[in-house]
Design a protein around this motif. Sequence first.
Motif, mmCIF file in Angstrom:
data_model
loop_
_atom_site.group_PDB
_atom_site.id
_atom_site.type_symbol
_atom_site.label_atom_id
_atom_site.label_comp_id
_atom_site.label_asym_id
_atom_site.label_seq_id
_atom_site.Cartn_x
_atom_site.Cartn_y
_atom_site.Cartn_z
ATOM 1 N N ILE B 12 0.207 1.163 -9.490
ATOM 2 C CA ILE B 12 0.553 2.047 -8.376
ATOM 3 C C ILE B 12 -0.685 2.760 -7.834
ATOM 4 O O ILE B 12 -0.751 3.112 -6.649
ATOM 5 N N SER B 13 -1.712 2.916 -8.678
ATOM 6 C CA SER B 13 -2.937 3.562 -8.198
ATOM 7 C C SER B 13 -3.613 2.708 -7.130
ATOM 8 O O SER B 13 -4.209 3.231 -6.185
ATOM 9 N N GLU B 14 -3.488 1.378 -7.249
ATOM 10 C CA GLU B 14 -4.059 0.496 -6.213
ATOM 11 C C GLU B 14 -3.264 0.588 -4.920
ATOM 12 O O GLU B 14 -3.827 0.578 -3.825
ATOM 13 N N VAL B 15 -1.950 0.652 -5.051
ATOM 14 C CA VAL B 15 -1.106 0.797 -3.865
ATOM 15 C C VAL B 15 -1.473 2.093 -3.136
ATOM 16 O O VAL B 15 -1.582 2.137 -1.912
ATOM 17 N N ALA B 16 -1.687 3.142 -3.920
ATOM 18 C CA ALA B 16 -2.069 4.432 -3.334
ATOM 19 C C ALA B 16 -3.407 4.309 -2.611
ATOM 20 O O ALA B 16 -3.610 4.893 -1.544
ATOM 21 N N ARG B 17 -4.306 3.523 -3.204
ATOM 22 C CA ARG B 17 -5.633 3.371 -2.608
ATOM 23 C C ARG B 17 -5.538 2.748 -1.210
ATOM 24 O O ARG B 17 -6.305 3.084 -0.318
ATOM 25 N N ASP B 18 -4.564 1.831 -1.037
ATOM 26 C CA ASP B 18 -4.353 1.232 0.285
ATOM 27 C C ASP B 18 -4.119 2.299 1.352
ATOM 28 O O ASP B 18 -4.393 2.090 2.532
ATOM 29 N N LEU B 19 -3.544 3.420 0.916
ATOM 30 C CA LEU B 19 -3.237 4.505 1.858
ATOM 31 C C LEU B 19 -4.263 5.627 1.772
ATOM 32 O O LEU B 19 -4.031 6.731 2.274
ATOM 33 N N ASP B 20 -5.394 5.338 1.125
ATOM 34 C CA ASP B 20 -6.443 6.348 0.931
ATOM 35 C C ASP B 20 -5.934 7.595 0.219
ATOM 36 O O ASP B 20 -6.391 8.721 0.510
ATOM 37 N N ILE B 21 -4.979 7.403 -0.686
ATOM 38 C CA ILE B 21 -4.520 8.527 -1.509
ATOM 39 C C ILE B 21 -5.395 8.549 -2.759
ATOM 40 O O ILE B 21 -5.443 7.582 -3.519
ATOM 41 N N ARG B 78 1.856 -7.998 7.339
ATOM 42 C CA ARG B 78 1.392 -9.381 7.529
ATOM 43 C C ARG B 78 0.683 -9.590 8.853
ATOM 44 O O ARG B 78 -0.151 -10.491 8.973
ATOM 45 N N ILE B 79 1.030 -8.785 9.867
ATOM 46 C CA ILE B 79 0.306 -8.933 11.140
ATOM 47 C C ILE B 79 -0.852 -7.934 11.212
ATOM 48 O O ILE B 79 -1.377 -7.616 12.282
ATOM 49 N N GLY B 80 -1.251 -7.449 10.039
ATOM 50 C CA GLY B 80 -2.485 -6.668 9.965
ATOM 51 C C GLY B 80 -2.344 -5.192 10.262
ATOM 52 O O GLY B 80 -3.336 -4.503 10.506
ATOM 53 N N LYS B 81 -1.123 -4.698 10.230
ATOM 54 C CA LYS B 81 -0.925 -3.272 10.494
ATOM 55 C C LYS B 81 -0.807 -2.503 9.183
ATOM 56 O O LYS B 81 -0.286 -3.011 8.193
ATOM 57 N N ARG B 82 -1.283 -1.298 9.206
ATOM 58 C CA ARG B 82 -1.147 -0.424 8.039
ATOM 59 C C ARG B 82 0.221 0.261 8.119
ATOM 60 O O ARG B 82 0.434 1.130 8.958
ATOM 61 N N ALA B 83 1.121 -0.188 7.258
ATOM 62 C CA ALA B 83 2.501 0.293 7.315
ATOM 63 C C ALA B 83 2.922 0.883 5.980
ATOM 64 O O ALA B 83 2.429 0.475 4.927
ATOM 65 N N ALA B 84 3.824 1.858 6.031
ATOM 66 C CA ALA B 84 4.420 2.421 4.816
ATOM 67 C C ALA B 84 5.882 2.715 5.098
ATOM 68 O O ALA B 84 6.266 2.977 6.238
ATOM 69 N N LEU B 85 6.664 2.637 4.053
ATOM 70 C CA LEU B 85 8.096 2.927 4.170
ATOM 71 C C LEU B 85 8.392 4.351 3.717
ATOM 72 O O LEU B 85 7.708 4.900 2.851
ATOM 73 N N ALA B 86 9.436 4.936 4.305
ATOM 74 C CA ALA B 86 9.999 6.193 3.798
ATOM 75 C C ALA B 86 11.492 5.952 3.675
ATOM 76 O O ALA B 86 12.177 5.786 4.685
ATOM 77 N N GLU B 254 6.262 -7.337 -1.697
ATOM 78 C CA GLU B 254 4.952 -7.820 -1.243
ATOM 79 C C GLU B 254 3.897 -6.730 -1.300
ATOM 80 O O GLU B 254 2.878 -6.800 -0.623
ATOM 81 N N SER B 255 4.178 -5.692 -2.093
ATOM 82 C CA SER B 255 3.171 -4.678 -2.379
ATOM 83 C C SER B 255 2.898 -3.730 -1.211
ATOM 84 O O SER B 255 1.876 -3.054 -1.186
ATOM 85 N N THR B 256 3.794 -3.658 -0.253
ATOM 86 C CA THR B 256 3.664 -2.654 0.809
ATOM 87 C C THR B 256 4.083 -1.299 0.235
ATOM 88 O O THR B 256 5.082 -1.213 -0.474
ATOM 89 N N PRO B 257 3.322 -0.240 0.522
ATOM 90 C CA PRO B 257 3.658 1.070 -0.060
ATOM 91 C C PRO B 257 4.990 1.603 0.460
ATOM 92 O O PRO B 257 5.306 1.445 1.636
#
Lengths: 549, 549
Positions: B12-21, B78-86, B254-257
């Motif tokens: 989960i620390s890597e997933v957080a890194r994707d969001l610069d957390i 997949r289309i290169g956007k930085r996305a996160a779910l809530a 697919e590892s999207t945060p």
Amino acid sequence: MTATPPAGQRPISEVARDLDIAPDHLEPYGRDKAKVHLDVLSSGRKPGKLILVSAITPTPAGEGKTTTSIGLAQGLHRIGKRAALALRQPSMGPVFGRKGGATGGGLSKVEPSNKINLQFTGDFHAITAAHNLLAAAIDNRLYFRDLDLDPTRILWKRALDMNDRSLRRIVVGLGGHSQGVPRESGFDITAASEVMAILCLSESLRDLRERLDRILVGYAGDGSPVLAKRLGVTGAMTAILKEAILPNLVQTTESTPAFIHGGPFANIAHGCNSVLATRMALATADYAVTEAGFAFDLGGEKFLDLKCRSAGLNPAVIVLVATIRALKMHGGVPLPDITKTDAAAVERGLVNLAAHLDSAEHFGKPVVVAINQFGTDTAEEVGVVENFCKGRNIPCSPANVFGAGGEGAIDLAEKVVAAASYPETPYKPLYPLDWSAERKIEQIAKVMYGAAGVSFQQMAEQKLRKAEKLGYGQLPICMAKTQDSLSDDPKRRGRPQGFTLHVRDIEIAAGAGFLVALTGEIMRMPGLPLRPAGERIDVDEAGEITGLS
Amino acid sequence: MTATPPAGQRPISEVARDLDIAPDHLEPYGRDKAKVHLDVLSSGRKPGKLILVSAITPTPAGEGKTTTSIGLAQGLHRIGKRAALALRQPSMGPVFGRKGGATGGGLSKVEPSNKINLQFTGDFHAITAAHNLLAAAIDNRLYFRDLDLDPTRILWKRALDMNDRSLRRIVVGLGGHSQGVPRESGFDITAASEVMAILCLSESLRDLRERLDRILVGYAGDGSPVLAKRLGVTGAMTAILKEAILPNLVQTTESTPAFIHGGPFANIAHGCNSVLATRMALATADYAVTEAGFAFDLGGEKFLDLKCRSAGLNPAVIVLVATIRALKMHGGVPLPDITKTDAAAVERGLVNLAAHLDSAEHFGKPVVVAINQFGTDTAEEVGVVENFCKGRNIPCSPANVFGAGGEGAIDLAEKVVAAASYPETPYKPLYPLDWSAERKIEQIAKVMYGAAGVSFQQMAEQKLRKAEKLGYGQLPICMAKTQDSLSDDPKRRGRPQGFTLHVRDIEIAAGAGFLVALTGEIMRMPGLPLRPAGERIDVDEAGEITGLS
């Protein structure tokens, strides 16, 4: 003795490393606590020695048994021994009630104390949920008339980790046809749930599941027993408890490792932390310090006859914690005056310590007396206890664990190590399982409590016959008795003589694996006092919890 | 489209890194989930665009709104956007009841799904405990007669995260003088607790505390309101909720945060994840995908009029999820037959989609229709929906999120990105707060539900007068209505016309900050079905949970 400031808290992974627990055996819960995989139990390391800490009959404020256990473990660490604690998790209900937090005190605490006192890693909540899923399944079967279950003979209640007297006796299922079947029921506090006792006695997830299956939830119309397995949700209960069964690792003020896991009530259940946490401390350290709730007559006896028997554990040393103020209470001093110097009262109160020493000796283990020191104690008063112990040839150590942490328990630690170096004696229970339940109860009452005899009320007699008929006669006994006296009358201090113990009812905890013998008025669901501790708890501007411990 | 195997779950620390957390903003709960500090909200990053996913009126099995939201976020990735779910956390009660797990499906899930469906990080349990502490404090004051509180007019019930119909209506405090004051009460499921709604609308721990203080718990003997603050335990409630207020970070197949936090019921409460989780997704990603419970008339309206108004949020795009089988249901096909090909029924069922499109357009936001595809859908049936959308000039995308994950939602993601690139329109609520409560309710009923009018039962009228008198007239409205129909009659599919909405009661959720208008029979405590999902859940030999999702 001087106060040493607490060492900074270390990341929990470092604390684990002290015990050679590999990172992949840890499930971190924040940086300061972690669950530990059961694989650690098969480390192959020579098991450590088990030190059981119990106490004399306490004052309402308690004898500082937890604080002394923590101080002792820190003291062992200071004299170069590899030590770990195995302790109960505090019940959240009483934290908001009369008692406040329960994580030690002063320089002998387990940290993060606020978190340990509240949610911690969620184990109590999981136990509550598993307990209540079974209750919901029972009422659901009644609603659908899907199982032959007599609504007037359902034994399983609901549970909440809350002090809430209004939930003791309730009527559920009101509101007409679509709202369930009306019947009397109630809530127990989670610490008094049989699921808690089961979790604390289980050796594995499979054992847990089998114990859940065996819970006696009630009777069918023909009086035959209905076990939880029939309700179909013990698999789901096991799933809920899957993480709760893993012991939790934290650290003390001085960074000594502590496994905190499970917290059954000591008056109604067996009152000690989980078997798995004790095993884990033994598997990872040379000295595993654990405690048994309330005084030795209650907690110590159940630790030895229930937990040790069930799990094959065998303590090397028993530490009995006494305080000068409690001895004064037993010497006849009224509670408001126990901080006043009175060596003669201490002398008179030694009868209580003597009773517990006699009891402990029945188990054939070396005993060390720890005097948990308070600022109001005088050298003369402490001397009275030391002389008494000298006379009985029992090591005695005044320990300043609150004020000085491990430094204040170095002498105690040395005496415990010396006692633990005696050749190990075999495990000797107080009674064999093939005695009748009455005889087992009489043995406990006479040898541990000093009773002249036991009277069984009619209801208790009937339930014992029923239990035997159902094949539960071989179970050991879990005594439910007041912690305030060796007798079943909380007002009788010191060492009561010639009294009769009154057993008023019997409960069958078939999953936990014991028969509960109820004496006096035992509360399974505490109430809140007029000014509950919860009213003093708050969160400050910086987001820190205040007023808790 | 082909099925892509799920990528292995990352720490989960890597997933957080994707969001610069940063690591020091994370509180790990195991390796696969973490709580995230609120400091992340002040990252200074340009906030992302908010994508609201809602649905047409669903079949009992649901439209796959969560699965589509997850698939869409993966498609954006997949289309290169930085996305996160809530997203909302599933309620554990229904997991054991009729519904089973609620963490998406196929290749569009949030993981670890078993843990998310059960204890997760303990937030629901903390909410339960905080709720019940207030209840215990109320009955304690009654017991000690310490506060002028009319026992017949206490509004605050107790809560459990369990489907348990027998707890809906109970009598507490039985057993005589020392067991409390007898009175009628009951339990709601935790998802229906006002504490849940409060946690989900709070901006900070301080805001949470102030909202807890404002809860209306009952009335004094003279009819004046008694707020929770008077009970003295809102500080302790805040302490219990201190960690629960932090959003939880997990990842998709697919590892999207994904931030999963809070889960108020969508029929009785406002039905969306916490404001803080939505803010966190916006603060850390360019596209924040969130969902609103049940259909747009219910969840979408409340998302916009309650959550967005309270928190100052403003969605860029609304995605409406439809399924071919639900459209057939609205076209008059009986439920058992909705998997049979019937393009004409799909055509007839479009009235329901049209109603929700009309509703969404009232808020002035671009809309994209997502067809959540099933294996039984035919090209002709899908074409019917595409043609309809084309006629209304609304982008429409069939998405195979279950079978193909993000790969199946690339077209949908592209259409959403295109729609989100329109200039942002200002936030436009459906009604201003200074309208009378009746007028607000009428506006929702007519514009969102298509009602001809609203009738208020006498009790509702009285409560509205009372609410106004107490100063709650300015609050927005939280509609409690069946999710099975645009009307208040669950049997009316399609787009019912000319009906009257019946408001039978009003509740004041002063802490959450809304008035609840109750229509029809709304359940705050579900029951278990004859064969609950809990009976299929188990733990296998390897210790893994089975039968859950």
